[in-house]
Enzyme design. Structure first.
Site, short mmCIF file in Angstrom:
data_model
loop_
_atom_site.label_atom_id
_atom_site.label_comp_id
_atom_site.label_asym_id
_atom_site.label_seq_id
_atom_site.Cartn_x
_atom_site.Cartn_y
_atom_site.Cartn_z
N ASP A 45 -3.11 -7.30 -5.01
CA ASP A 45 -4.12 -7.24 -3.96
C ASP A 45 -3.57 -7.92 -2.71
O ASP A 45 -3.33 -9.13 -2.71
CB ASP A 45 -5.40 -7.94 -4.46
CG ASP A 45 -6.50 -7.94 -3.42
OD1 ASP A 45 -6.27 -7.44 -2.29
OD2 ASP A 45 -7.60 -8.45 -3.73
N TYR A 55 -12.88 -3.20 11.38
CA TYR A 55 -11.54 -2.58 11.33
C TYR A 55 -10.79 -2.84 12.64
O TYR A 55 -9.62 -3.23 12.64
CB TYR A 55 -11.72 -1.09 11.08
CG TYR A 55 -10.44 -0.31 10.93
CD1 TYR A 55 -9.70 -0.37 9.74
CD2 TYR A 55 -9.95 0.49 11.96
CE1 TYR A 55 -8.51 0.36 9.60
CE2 TYR A 55 -8.78 1.21 11.83
CZ TYR A 55 -8.07 1.15 10.64
OH TYR A 55 -6.90 1.86 10.50
N VAL A 56 -11.47 -2.63 13.77
CA VAL A 56 -10.83 -2.82 15.08
C VAL A 56 -10.41 -4.28 15.26
O VAL A 56 -9.31 -4.57 15.73
CB VAL A 56 -11.79 -2.37 16.20
CG1 VAL A 56 -11.26 -2.80 17.56
CG2 VAL A 56 -11.98 -0.85 16.16
N ALA A 57 -11.29 -5.21 14.85
CA ALA A 57 -10.94 -6.64 14.97
C ALA A 57 -9.70 -6.94 14.13
O ALA A 57 -8.79 -7.66 14.57
CB ALA A 57 -12.12 -7.50 14.52
N ARG A 92 -0.27 5.92 -1.49
CA ARG A 92 -0.91 7.08 -0.86
C ARG A 92 -0.62 7.10 0.64
O ARG A 92 -0.17 6.12 1.21
CB ARG A 92 -2.43 7.02 -1.06
CG ARG A 92 -2.85 7.22 -2.49
CD ARG A 92 -4.35 7.25 -2.68
NE ARG A 92 -4.96 5.94 -2.64
CZ ARG A 92 -5.91 5.58 -1.77
NH1 ARG A 92 -6.34 6.44 -0.87
NH2 ARG A 92 -6.43 4.37 -1.81
N GLY A 132 0.82 -1.22 0.00
CA GLY A 132 0.00 0.00 0.00
C GLY A 132 0.84 1.26 0.00
O GLY A 132 0.67 2.13 0.86
N SER A 180 -3.34 0.00 14.65
CA SER A 180 -4.03 1.28 14.90
C SER A 180 -4.32 1.36 16.40
O SER A 180 -4.51 0.32 17.05
CB SER A 180 -5.34 1.32 14.13
OG SER A 180 -6.14 2.40 14.60
N ILE A 210 -4.24 10.18 11.73
CA ILE A 210 -3.25 10.70 10.79
C ILE A 210 -3.98 11.26 9.56
O ILE A 210 -4.92 10.62 9.05
CB ILE A 210 -2.28 9.56 10.33
CG1 ILE A 210 -1.73 8.77 11.54
CG2 ILE A 210 -1.15 10.15 9.48
CD1 ILE A 210 -0.88 9.53 12.51
N ASN A 213 1.53 -2.43 5.43
CA ASN A 213 0.82 -1.16 5.65
C ASN A 213 -0.57 -1.12 5.01
O ASN A 213 -1.45 -0.42 5.50
CB ASN A 213 1.68 -0.02 5.10
CG ASN A 213 0.88 1.26 4.91
OD1 ASN A 213 0.62 1.99 5.86
ND2 ASN A 213 0.47 1.53 3.68
P1 NAP Z 1 -4.94 5.40 2.50
O1 NAP Z 1 -4.50 6.82 2.40
O2 NAP Z 1 -6.36 5.05 2.24
O3 NAP Z 1 -3.98 4.49 1.56
C1 NAP Z 1 -4.16 3.11 1.54
C2 NAP Z 1 -3.07 2.46 0.71
O4 NAP Z 1 -3.25 1.04 0.78
C3 NAP Z 1 -3.12 2.83 -0.76
O5 NAP Z 1 -1.81 2.84 -1.28
C4 NAP Z 1 -3.93 1.67 -1.36
O6 NAP Z 1 -3.65 1.43 -2.75
C5 NAP Z 1 -3.42 0.52 -0.54
N1 NAP Z 1 -4.36 -0.62 -0.47
C6 NAP Z 1 -5.61 -0.65 0.04
N2 NAP Z 1 -6.13 -1.88 -0.08
C7 NAP Z 1 -5.18 -2.64 -0.70
C8 NAP Z 1 -5.12 -3.99 -1.12
N3 NAP Z 1 -6.14 -4.84 -0.94
N4 NAP Z 1 -3.99 -4.42 -1.73
C9 NAP Z 1 -2.94 -3.58 -1.93
N5 NAP Z 1 -2.94 -2.29 -1.55
C10 NAP Z 1 -4.05 -1.84 -0.94
O7 NAP Z 1 -4.64 4.81 3.98
P2 NAP Z 1 -3.70 5.38 5.14
O8 NAP Z 1 -4.49 6.29 5.98
O9 NAP Z 1 -2.40 5.81 4.58
O10 NAP Z 1 -3.50 4.03 6.01
C11 NAP Z 1 -2.37 3.19 5.85
C12 NAP Z 1 -2.39 2.17 6.98
O11 NAP Z 1 -2.37 2.83 8.25
C13 NAP Z 1 -3.64 1.29 7.00
O12 NAP Z 1 -3.32 -0.02 7.40
C14 NAP Z 1 -4.51 1.96 8.04
O13 NAP Z 1 -5.43 1.07 8.61
C15 NAP Z 1 -3.47 2.39 9.03
N6 NAP Z 1 -3.89 3.48 9.91
C16 NAP Z 1 -4.25 4.70 9.42
C17 NAP Z 1 -4.65 5.71 10.30
C18 NAP Z 1 -5.03 7.09 9.82
O14 NAP Z 1 -5.45 7.90 10.67
N7 NAP Z 1 -4.93 7.41 8.56
C19 NAP Z 1 -4.70 5.45 11.68
C20 NAP Z 1 -4.34 4.20 12.14
C21 NAP Z 1 -3.93 3.21 11.25
P3 NAP Z 1 -4.47 2.23 -3.93
O15 NAP Z 1 -3.91 3.64 -3.93
O16 NAP Z 1 -4.16 1.48 -5.17
O17 NAP Z 1 -5.92 2.20 -3.52
#
Ligand code: NAP
Length: 247
Positions: free
Chosen positions: A63, A155-157, A15, A12, A142, A188, A90
């Protein structure tokens, strides 16, 4: 240059937090294969932006919820970079709603994308990592995986499951010189949290002692620490990066 000539997979990476992690690793001399789900254009431009004479960067569409795709990613990485030293799990998604309304499909989708994906990549990478007697695995969980959150049972699970997987794998792999840790971000600013309105953001901020929302770079710097030799005596831990929200 804490990771000079190391080789990493980041899931991932197109982004948000994943993109910041890719940049942080590359800026520290690491060669990186990052995966993504559908953002072809972002993947190509990131590849172009970061590749140079001394560091190789490849985007790979895969994926994360598919074991076969994880296996292909590892094969691709070994072919292009010659091996894998670092894995950052990630990739993740949300499908938020109250438990009463949550469909079986949305539960499965989130568990497969966020938790099974960590199993997929860790399993796919283990044989080469064990053979080389070195590895750093960092799983992105998280804070809600620690304290729970209404409207996010799936998500939490998944994120609580990531913590369990991290601790078990840390115990299994320590004797092979493989460290496994988790990072638990708070709120974030990324596409994932952009869906919230100002009122929701203010409510979260009121519980953050360091009075600001987190940036992807805040998480990326912690991941760099856990991928580097600076953290060689740390395994099985969950590091919260949340401005003090959970303590
Ligand atoms: P994001 O901006 O939505 O970016 C998600 C990334 O994951 C993108 O690059 C997306 O690819 C990729 N992705 C999603 N599903 C995928 C799959 N099935 N296979 C391969 N790639 C996949 O998310 P983010 O906020 O940066 O979050 C990143 C991680 O941090 C996640 O695990 C999230 O749960 C965790 N997190 C985030 C926060 C927060 O506040 N943002 C807080 C706690 C934990 P595409 O661009 O191709 O869709």
């Amino acid at each position: 240059m804490k990771l000079l000539n190391k080789r990493a997979i980041v899931t991932g990476g197109t982004r948000g937090i994943g993109k910041a992690i890719v940049k942080e690793l590359v800026n520290n001399g690491c060669n990186v294969v990052f995966t993504y789900f559908s953002s072809d254009e972002s993947a190509h431009s990131l590849e172009k932006e970061l590749s140079n004479d001394s560091v190789k960067v490849f985007g790979f569409k895969a994926d994360a919820s598919s074991f076969a795709a994880a296996d292909e990613t590892v094969k691709f990485t070994i072919e292009k970079l010659g091996g894998v030293d670092i894995l950052v799990n990630n990739a993740g998604i949300t499908k938020d709603t109250l438990m009463l309304r949550m469909s079986e499909n949305d539960f499965d989708l989130v568990i497969n994308s966020n938790l099974k994906s960590v199993f997929n990549y860790t399993k796919a990478i283990l044989k080469p990592m064990i053979a080389q007697r070195f590895g750093k695995i960092v799983n992105i969980s998280s804070v809600v995986g620690i304290v729970g959150n209404p409207g996010q049972a799936n998500y939490v699970a998944s994120k609580a499951g990531v913590i369990g997987l991290t601790k078990s794998n840390a115990k299994e792999l320590a004797s092979r010189n493989i460290n496994v840790n988790a990072v638990a971000p708070g709120f974030i600013e990324t596409d994932m949290t952009d869906k919230m309105n100002d009122q929701q953001k203010e409510a979260i901020l009121s519980n953050v002692p360091i009075k600001r929302l987190g940036k992807p770079e805040d998480v990326a710097k912690t991941v760099l620490f856990l991928c580097s030799n600076d953290s060689d005596y740390i395994t099985g831990q969950v590091l919260t990066v949340d401005g003090g929200m959970v303590m």
